[in-house]
Design a protein around this motif. Structure first.
Motif, short mmCIF file in Angstrom:
data_model
loop_
_atom_site.label_atom_id
_atom_site.label_comp_id
_atom_site.label_asym_id
_atom_site.label_seq_id
_atom_site.Cartn_x
_atom_site.Cartn_y
_atom_site.Cartn_z
N UNK A 263 0.81 -1.21 0.00
CA UNK A 263 0.00 0.00 0.00
C UNK A 263 0.85 1.26 0.00
N UNK A 264 2.00 1.21 0.70
CA UNK A 264 2.85 2.41 0.78
C UNK A 264 3.44 2.75 -0.59
N UNK A 265 3.73 1.71 -1.37
CA UNK A 265 4.29 1.94 -2.70
C UNK A 265 3.22 2.51 -3.63
N UNK A 266 1.98 2.02 -3.50
CA UNK A 266 0.88 2.56 -4.30
C UNK A 266 0.69 4.06 -4.04
N UNK A 267 0.68 4.41 -2.76
CA UNK A 267 0.49 5.82 -2.40
C UNK A 267 1.68 6.66 -2.86
N UNK A 268 2.88 6.09 -2.77
CA UNK A 268 4.07 6.81 -3.22
C UNK A 268 3.99 7.09 -4.73
N UNK A 269 3.49 6.12 -5.49
CA UNK A 269 3.34 6.32 -6.93
C UNK A 269 2.34 7.44 -7.21
N UNK A 270 1.22 7.42 -6.47
CA UNK A 270 0.24 8.48 -6.65
C UNK A 270 0.77 9.84 -6.28
N UNK A 271 1.53 9.92 -5.17
CA UNK A 271 2.11 11.19 -4.74
C UNK A 271 3.14 11.69 -5.75
N UNK A 272 3.90 10.77 -6.32
CA UNK A 272 4.89 11.15 -7.33
C UNK A 272 4.20 11.71 -8.59
N UNK A 273 3.10 11.08 -8.98
CA UNK A 273 2.35 11.57 -10.14
C UNK A 273 1.81 12.97 -9.89
N UNK A 274 1.28 13.20 -8.68
CA UNK A 274 0.76 14.53 -8.35
C UNK A 274 1.89 15.56 -8.32
N UNK A 275 3.03 15.20 -7.74
CA UNK A 275 4.16 16.12 -7.69
C UNK A 275 4.64 16.45 -9.10
N UNK A 276 4.63 15.44 -9.98
CA UNK A 276 5.02 15.68 -11.37
C UNK A 276 4.09 16.65 -12.07
N UNK A 277 2.79 16.52 -11.79
CA UNK A 277 1.81 17.43 -12.40
C UNK A 277 2.06 18.87 -11.97
N UNK A 278 2.23 19.09 -10.67
CA UNK A 278 2.43 20.46 -10.19
C UNK A 278 3.78 21.02 -10.60
N UNK A 279 4.79 20.17 -10.71
CA UNK A 279 6.07 20.64 -11.24
C UNK A 279 5.92 21.08 -12.69
N UNK A 280 5.15 20.32 -13.46
CA UNK A 280 4.87 20.65 -14.85
C UNK A 280 4.18 22.01 -14.95
N UNK A 281 3.17 22.21 -14.08
CA UNK A 281 2.41 23.46 -14.11
C UNK A 281 3.24 24.64 -13.64
N UNK A 282 3.90 24.49 -12.49
CA UNK A 282 4.55 25.63 -11.87
C UNK A 282 5.91 25.96 -12.49
N UNK A 283 6.67 24.96 -12.89
CA UNK A 283 8.00 25.22 -13.44
C UNK A 283 7.90 25.59 -14.92
N UNK A 284 7.35 24.68 -15.73
CA UNK A 284 7.23 24.98 -17.16
C UNK A 284 6.21 26.10 -17.39
N UNK A 285 5.12 26.10 -16.61
CA UNK A 285 4.10 27.13 -16.80
C UNK A 285 4.62 28.52 -16.49
N UNK A 286 5.35 28.66 -15.41
CA UNK A 286 5.91 29.97 -15.08
C UNK A 286 6.90 30.43 -16.14
N UNK A 287 7.72 29.50 -16.62
CA UNK A 287 8.68 29.86 -17.67
C UNK A 287 7.96 30.33 -18.92
N UNK A 288 6.89 29.63 -19.30
CA UNK A 288 6.13 30.02 -20.48
C UNK A 288 5.42 31.35 -20.27
#
Length: 329
Positions: free
Chosen positions: A282-307
């Motif tokens: 279960x901990x690995x499942x949640x870690x995968x979900x948290x990583x996906x969410x972190x990737x989404x916000x990094x995409x929005x905030x890092x690339x989005x701010x640059x754009x």
């Protein structure tokens, strides 16, 4: 600059270029003339834009040059560079512009979900409203967990359903009612389900099965709802822009948000289809979900701010979207 006089002097050249772009076949002399007129009209467009930016004339000349450019260079086949630019620049710019709306919607929906969950978990009348005791027990003990059936078909079904909901939130956002209803329904439904699981001592099961995919999935739905509400608010308060112009600009940019969220929901669908119901810890499942969410916000905030810093909004460029009358702020 006297725009009427400028138009009278050059209209013959514009009409001639228009006729050449419409001809099915050009001889050598006509092809040379097409290139010469293209260069001349490009200069005319630059002059109009800098001296007297009339939106009707600028749009007319832009369209004329686009047709001439296609005739000179041939039809443009979308290149991988165009796709990469859309993914790396256009989509994150559009998502970045609604980040504060998204944060507000997320906070409100989480609060509603928690209140709904606590209400169902602590109030016997609210728990009874969830259904007959035997149905509730069957859902808690079996149906909730068995819903997550690993496989491609399940992942595809989840993705298409959620992507359709997100597209509706954006597309029907002008009403203000539809995105608000979808957000409220999702927050109450998830919260009440969690409350029912908690009432039967299965809150840990609920969190273990919701968290892997739900972190990204619910975020995407909340962002879609925020985008829809932003369109509605643009209609209510367009700011210094004319209402029709503001709605057109925001609408085009926020359709880009819907396309971007379809990609995010595809990722959450894969997680829901292959991770949530799997035998992974279960901990690995949640870690995968948290990583996906972190990737989404990094995409929005890092690339989005640059754009955004580079001037991109997620809208079409001026040549494709059409010019508008400058408005004093």
């Amino acid at each position: 600059m006297d725009l009427d006089a400028f138009t009278a002097v050059h209209s013959d050249e514009w009409d001639r270029l228009h006729r050449l772009t419409r001809k099915r076949r050009l001889d050598g002399a006509e092809a040379d003339e097409l290139v010469r007129l293209y260069q001349a009209v490009a200069t005319h467009l630059s002059t109009v834009r800098s001296a007297a930016p009339d939106p009707v004339l600028v749009t007319r000349l832009s369209d004329l040059l686009t047709r001439a450019r296609v005739r000179i260079g041939g039809a443009h086949d979308p290149a991988w560079s165009d796709v990469a630019r859309f993914v790396v620049v256009t989509v994150p710019a559009a998502l970045y512009r609604v980040r504060w709306w998204s944060l507000g919607v997320i906070v409100v929906c989480l609060a509603i979900g928690v209140v709904a969950g606590v209400h169902v978990a602590t109030d016997p009348a609210a728990l009874d409203a969830m259904g007959p005791p035997e149905d509730r027990e069957a859902y808690v003990e079996d149906a909730f967990a068995s819903y997550y059936d690993p496989g491609v078909s399940f992942a595809t079904m989840v993705w298409t359903n959620n992507a359709w909901i997100a597209a509706q939130c954006v597309g029907l956002g002008i009403t203000g009612v539809w995105p608000a209803w979808v957000l409220l329904q999702n927050a109450v439904s998830v919260g009440a389900t969690g409350g029912m699981m908690a009432a039967y001592g299965e809150l840990d099961v609920f969190l273990q099965l919701i968290a892997p995919h739900g972190l990204l999935e619910l975020t995407a739905v909340f962002v879609a709802g925020a985008a829809g509400l932003k369109i509605f608010w643009t209609w209510v308060d367009p700011g210094p822009r004319r209402r029709t112009v503001a709605l057109a600009q925001e609408g085009r940019a926020l359709i880009t948000v819907a396309i971007g969220l379809a990609g995010a929901l595809a990722v959450s669908g894969l997680i829901e289809g292959f991770v949530t119901g799997s035998t992974l810890p279960w901990w690995l499942k949640i870690a995968i979900g948290a990583l996906a969410l972190a990737g989404f916000w990094a995409y929005v905030l890092v690339l989005g701010r640059r754009a955004a810093d580079a001037g991109f909004t997620g809208d079409l460029d001026a040549d494709r979207a059409g010019e508008v009358v400058p408005t004093a702020g």
